[in-house]
Enzyme design. Structure first.
Site: not given
Length: 236
Positions: A32-34, A36-37, A64, A98
């Protein structure tokens, strides 16, 4: 002559039955990018690359509503999928899709799947409690006409939480935790590479004397197998 033809036919049949998968990447990172990116996952990605492990991270893909076909293809072409479960992972429809495709590839292509539980309790993922329970409840309200898919997301989460992985807890040394993950993945990839070598190479009546002769040295306690490359040539 008839015996030789039969042997050739048998060899040809065995060869045609063995179709190894062609992997483009060693590791695919699902996260989840927000969450741990720019922290944990970014550091893990860098550590994997420094170890020489070809790792995909979706920094350049446009997000998207629906998961991109290009990303599904990347998952299919990766030897190992590493899933970074963080607090808000399940709130993303993209991440949930995913996860479904990762398990599909595990079943259809024997792709390896390893979860990382980053500051989350594996039990919350297994039983969809806490933030995971809240996220799935929101999905059910958001997609009332597609509850079966939400149930599939739930099953995929439960299955993932039951896999062998790594659990990061508060106050652990993150760099040590990452180093341990990278070393274990490196060994896993090395072992899988050895398994890809045919037990009876084509054209020989038994195990190759070259490989047989190398086997003791490959298993030698003094050999650092993680950082050493060995070239083997088969002449014939």
């Amino acid at each position: 002559m008839a015996s030789m033809n039969n042997q050739e036919a048998s060899s040809s049949s065995a060869t045609s039955d063995f179709i190894p998968y062609s992997w483009t990447y060693d590791v695919f990172l699902s996260f989840r990018g927000e969450d741990t990116r720019f922290g944990f996952t970014g550091h893990l990605h860098s550590a994997l690359l420094r170890k020489g492990i070809n790792t995909f991270i979706d920094n350049d893909l446009t997000r998207g509503e629906d998961i991109a076909h290009s990303l599904l293809k990347v998952i299919e072409e990766s030897r190992i999928s590493v899933i970074v479960f963080s607090e808000n992972y399940a709130s993303s429809k993209w991440c949930s899709d995913e996860l479904l495709h990762i398990h599909h590839c595990n079943e259809s292509k024997q792709q390896m799947v390893r979860p990382i539980f980053y500051k989350v309790d594996p039990a919350d993922i297994r039983y969809q409690k806490g933030s995971y329970g809240e996220a799935l409840a929101k999905h059910e309200r958001r997609f009332p006409d597609n509850l079966e898919k939400v149930r599939r997301w739930r099953r995929a989460l439960t299955r993932s939480a039951n896999l062998s992985g790594w659990h990061y807890k508060e106050h652990d040394y993150e760099f040590t935790f990452i180093d341990n993950i990278v070393e274990e993945i490196s060994l896993q990839l090395l072992n899988e590479t050895y398994l890809d070598v045919a037990e009876y190479p084509i054209g020989s009546g038994g195990a190759s004397p070259v490989l047989t002769g190398l086997e003791p040295s490959l298993k030698s306690p003094g050999r650092d197998r993680q950082d050493e490359a060995i070239a083997v040539g088969n002449c014939g």
